[in-house]
Design a protein around this motif. Sequence first.
Motif, PDB file in Angstrom:
ATOM      1  N   PHE A  44       0.833  -1.207   0.000  1.00  0.00           N
ATOM      2  CA  PHE A  44       0.000   0.000   0.000  1.00  0.00           C
ATOM      3  C   PHE A  44       0.864   1.252   0.000  1.00  0.00           C
ATOM      4  O   PHE A  44       0.611   2.190  -0.754  1.00  0.00           O
ATOM      5  CB  PHE A  44      -0.972   0.033   1.183  1.00  0.00           C
ATOM      6  N   ALA A  45       1.858   1.293   0.846  1.00  0.00           N
ATOM      7  CA  ALA A  45       2.733   2.465   0.947  1.00  0.00           C
ATOM      8  C   ALA A  45       4.056   2.030   1.550  1.00  0.00           C
ATOM      9  O   ALA A  45       4.179   0.917   2.054  1.00  0.00           O
ATOM     10  CB  ALA A  45       2.083   3.542   1.811  1.00  0.00           C
ATOM     11  N   GLY A  46       5.034   2.901   1.485  1.00  0.00           N
ATOM     12  CA  GLY A  46       6.293   2.658   2.160  1.00  0.00           C
ATOM     13  C   GLY A  46       7.425   2.279   1.240  1.00  0.00           C
ATOM     14  O   GLY A  46       7.216   1.817   0.118  1.00  0.00           O
ATOM     15  N   HIS A  47       8.635   2.480   1.754  1.00  0.00           N
ATOM     16  CA  HIS A  47       9.843   2.228   0.978  1.00  0.00           C
ATOM     17  C   HIS A  47      10.088   0.747   0.709  1.00  0.00           C
ATOM     18  O   HIS A  47      10.873   0.402  -0.155  1.00  0.00           O
ATOM     19  CB  HIS A  47      11.057   2.834   1.692  1.00  0.00           C
ATOM     20  N   HIS A  48       9.402  -0.125   1.425  1.00  0.00           N
ATOM     21  CA  HIS A  48       9.615  -1.559   1.247  1.00  0.00           C
ATOM     22  C   HIS A  48       8.827  -2.144   0.065  1.00  0.00           C
ATOM     23  O   HIS A  48       8.957  -3.312  -0.236  1.00  0.00           O
ATOM     24  CB  HIS A  48       9.293  -2.302   2.545  1.00  0.00           C
ATOM     25  N   SER A  49       8.027  -1.309  -0.617  1.00  0.00           N
ATOM     26  CA  SER A  49       7.344  -1.780  -1.814  1.00  0.00           C
ATOM     27  C   SER A  49       8.408  -2.015  -2.887  1.00  0.00           C
ATOM     28  O   SER A  49       9.145  -1.104  -3.247  1.00  0.00           O
ATOM     29  CB  SER A  49       6.329  -0.745  -2.316  1.00  0.00           C
ATOM     30  N   MET A  94       8.122  -1.908  -9.355  1.00  0.00           N
ATOM     31  CA  MET A  94       8.778  -0.868 -10.158  1.00  0.00           C
ATOM     32  C   MET A  94       8.031  -0.691 -11.481  1.00  0.00           C
ATOM     33  O   MET A  94       7.974  -1.622 -12.292  1.00  0.00           O
ATOM     34  CB  MET A  94      10.223  -1.257 -10.445  1.00  0.00           C
ATOM     35  N   LEU A  95       7.478   0.485 -11.686  1.00  0.00           N
ATOM     36  CA  LEU A  95       6.808   0.783 -12.945  1.00  0.00           C
ATOM     37  C   LEU A  95       7.856   0.831 -14.050  1.00  0.00           C
ATOM     38  O   LEU A  95       8.876   1.533 -13.930  1.00  0.00           O
ATOM     39  CB  LEU A  95       6.066   2.117 -12.856  1.00  0.00           C
ATOM     40  N   LEU A  96       7.623   0.061 -15.090  1.00  0.00           N
ATOM     41  CA  LEU A  96       8.551  -0.078 -16.216  1.00  0.00           C
ATOM     42  C   LEU A  96       9.929  -0.548 -15.762  1.00  0.00           C
ATOM     43  O   LEU A  96      10.921  -0.345 -16.456  1.00  0.00           O
ATOM     44  CB  LEU A  96       8.660   1.235 -17.000  1.00  0.00           C
ATOM     45  N   GLY A  97       9.990  -1.161 -14.595  1.00  0.00           N
ATOM     46  CA  GLY A  97      11.241  -1.660 -14.051  1.00  0.00           C
ATOM     47  C   GLY A  97      12.181  -0.575 -13.569  1.00  0.00           C
ATOM     48  O   GLY A  97      13.335  -0.847 -13.251  1.00  0.00           O
ATOM     49  N   VAL A  98      11.691   0.680 -13.480  1.00  0.00           N
ATOM     50  CA  VAL A  98      12.558   1.816 -13.156  1.00  0.00           C
ATOM     51  C   VAL A  98      12.050   2.641 -11.971  1.00  0.00           C
ATOM     52  O   VAL A  98      12.823   3.013 -11.102  1.00  0.00           O
ATOM     53  CB  VAL A  98      12.700   2.751 -14.388  1.00  0.00           C
ATOM     54  N   PHE A  99      10.760   2.945 -11.957  1.00  0.00           N
ATOM     55  CA  PHE A  99      10.200   3.881 -10.992  1.00  0.00           C
ATOM     56  C   PHE A  99       9.521   3.144  -9.843  1.00  0.00           C
ATOM     57  O   PHE A  99       8.624   2.326 -10.065  1.00  0.00           O
ATOM     58  CB  PHE A  99       9.185   4.807 -11.667  1.00  0.00           C
ATOM     59  N   ALA A 100       9.912   3.465  -8.607  1.00  0.00           N
ATOM     60  CA  ALA A 100       9.311   2.843  -7.432  1.00  0.00           C
ATOM     61  C   ALA A 100       7.840   3.238  -7.352  1.00  0.00           C
ATOM     62  O   ALA A 100       7.490   4.404  -7.516  1.00  0.00           O
ATOM     63  CB  ALA A 100      10.050   3.292  -6.176  1.00  0.00           C
ATOM     64  N   VAL A 101       6.978   2.252  -7.116  1.00  0.00           N
ATOM     65  CA  VAL A 101       5.545   2.526  -6.974  1.00  0.00           C
ATOM     66  C   VAL A 101       4.970   1.728  -5.816  1.00  0.00           C
ATOM     67  O   VAL A 101       5.536   0.729  -5.384  1.00  0.00           O
ATOM     68  CB  VAL A 101       4.740   2.218  -8.262  1.00  0.00           C
ATOM     69  N   SER A 102       3.843   2.196  -5.350  1.00  0.00           N
ATOM     70  CA  SER A 102       3.047   1.515  -4.343  1.00  0.00           C
ATOM     71  C   SER A 102       1.591   1.780  -4.704  1.00  0.00           C
ATOM     72  O   SER A 102       1.303   2.565  -5.619  1.00  0.00           O
ATOM     73  CB  SER A 102       3.360   2.068  -2.942  1.00  0.00           C
ATOM     74  N   TYR A 123      11.752  16.752  -1.651  1.00  0.00           N
ATOM     75  CA  TYR A 123      11.480  15.730  -0.638  1.00  0.00           C
ATOM     76  C   TYR A 123      12.297  14.475  -0.928  1.00  0.00           C
ATOM     77  O   TYR A 123      12.958  13.926  -0.050  1.00  0.00           O
ATOM     78  CB  TYR A 123       9.974  15.432  -0.640  1.00  0.00           C
ATOM     79  N   GLY A 124      12.273  14.042  -2.182  1.00  0.00           N
ATOM     80  CA  GLY A 124      13.010  12.841  -2.579  1.00  0.00           C
ATOM     81  C   GLY A 124      14.512  12.992  -2.442  1.00  0.00           C
ATOM     82  O   GLY A 124      15.229  12.025  -2.193  1.00  0.00           O
ATOM     83  N   LEU A 125      15.006  14.216  -2.606  1.00  0.00           N
ATOM     84  CA  LEU A 125      16.437  14.472  -2.441  1.00  0.00           C
ATOM     85  C   LEU A 125      16.850  14.472  -0.971  1.00  0.00           C
ATOM     86  O   LEU A 125      17.950  14.054  -0.629  1.00  0.00           O
ATOM     87  CB  LEU A 125      16.820  15.825  -3.048  1.00  0.00           C
ATOM     88  N   LEU A 126      15.965  14.945  -0.112  1.00  0.00           N
ATOM     89  CA  LEU A 126      16.317  15.165   1.285  1.00  0.00           C
ATOM     90  C   LEU A 126      16.118  13.956   2.196  1.00  0.00           C
ATOM     91  O   LEU A 126      16.801  13.843   3.214  1.00  0.00           O
ATOM     92  CB  LEU A 126      15.517  16.355   1.837  1.00  0.00           C
ATOM     93  N   ILE A 127      15.194  13.068   1.837  1.00  0.00           N
ATOM     94  CA  ILE A 127      14.924  11.931   2.720  1.00  0.00           C
ATOM     95  C   ILE A 127      15.872  10.774   2.447  1.00  0.00           C
ATOM     96  O   ILE A 127      16.459  10.677   1.374  1.00  0.00           O
ATOM     97  CB  ILE A 127      13.466  11.432   2.583  1.00  0.00           C
ATOM     98  N   ASP A 128      16.003   9.921   3.416  1.00  0.00           N
ATOM     99  CA  ASP A 128      16.712   8.652   3.250  1.00  0.00           C
ATOM    100  C   ASP A 128      15.731   7.691   2.582  1.00  0.00           C
ATOM    101  O   ASP A 128      14.673   7.402   3.144  1.00  0.00           O
ATOM    102  CB  ASP A 128      17.157   8.138   4.618  1.00  0.00           C
ATOM    103  N   HIS A 129      16.053   7.223   1.390  1.00  0.00           N
ATOM    104  CA  HIS A 129      15.134   6.354   0.644  1.00  0.00           C
ATOM    105  C   HIS A 129      14.845   5.044   1.356  1.00  0.00           C
ATOM    106  O   HIS A 129      13.846   4.391   1.069  1.00  0.00           O
ATOM    107  CB  HIS A 129      15.665   6.090  -0.767  1.00  0.00           C
ATOM    108  N   VAL A 185       6.015   7.285   0.070  1.00  0.00           N
ATOM    109  CA  VAL A 185       5.294   7.396  -1.214  1.00  0.00           C
ATOM    110  C   VAL A 185       5.411   6.144  -2.076  1.00  0.00           C
ATOM    111  O   VAL A 185       4.371   5.692  -2.532  1.00  0.00           O
ATOM    112  CB  VAL A 185       5.720   8.673  -1.957  1.00  0.00           C
ATOM    113  N   PRO A 186       6.445   5.489  -2.374  1.00  0.00           N
ATOM    114  CA  PRO A 186       7.880   5.677  -2.222  1.00  0.00           C
ATOM    115  C   PRO A 186       8.483   6.364  -3.440  1.00  0.00           C
ATOM    116  O   PRO A 186       7.856   6.414  -4.497  1.00  0.00           O
ATOM    117  CB  PRO A 186       8.391   4.252  -2.123  1.00  0.00           C
ATOM    118  N   VAL A 187       9.711   6.864  -3.293  1.00  0.00           N
ATOM    119  CA  VAL A 187      10.444   7.451  -4.416  1.00  0.00           C
ATOM    120  C   VAL A 187      11.845   6.862  -4.461  1.00  0.00           C
ATOM    121  O   VAL A 187      12.350   6.378  -3.453  1.00  0.00           O
ATOM    122  CB  VAL A 187      10.532   8.994  -4.322  1.00  0.00           C
TER     123      VAL A 187
END
Length: 152
Positions: A47-52, A55-63, A104-110, A117-119
């Motif tokens: 549903f959410a979180g960095h543990h998802s 990967m959309l198109l094998g590149v972009f993290a999604v949840s 936000y994506g630059l500043l947080i620890d992924h 979100v995840p990013v």
Amino acid sequence: MSHTPTAAGTARTVTQILAAVVAVVFLLVGIAGFIPGLTTNYDQLTFAGHHSGAMLLGVFAVSVLHNLVHLLFGVAGLVLARTARGARAFLIGGGLVYLVLWLYGLLIDHGSAANFVPVNDADNWLHLGLGVGMIVLGLFPLSAGRPRADTR
């Protein structure tokens, strides 16, 4: 040409058309995030979180949350694109939202809970491009944002 006639006889500004196109792209991306194959590691979609791990198109993290945000953004864009003022607000305001998301994506620890979100790095670059691109579309060209007066 600054406007396109519709079946109802009203005119759509260039800005309205651009906003609608961007909104449809968000809808398509939101839908694609729920399609196995277009989304790799679909079985790891959470549903959410960095543990998802999806990967959309094998590149972009999604949840699920990420996909729902794209869908809602697309619906909002289509609604706002109904007027010239709304279309500009969607493009410029949405562009600002994506620039904030880029920061936000630059500043947080992924790898932290802050990445709900995840990013990932690819998302960050995409968000920068979307932010700048949407703002430019919302501002360009200012004169093409309104139908021209009838000169008959």
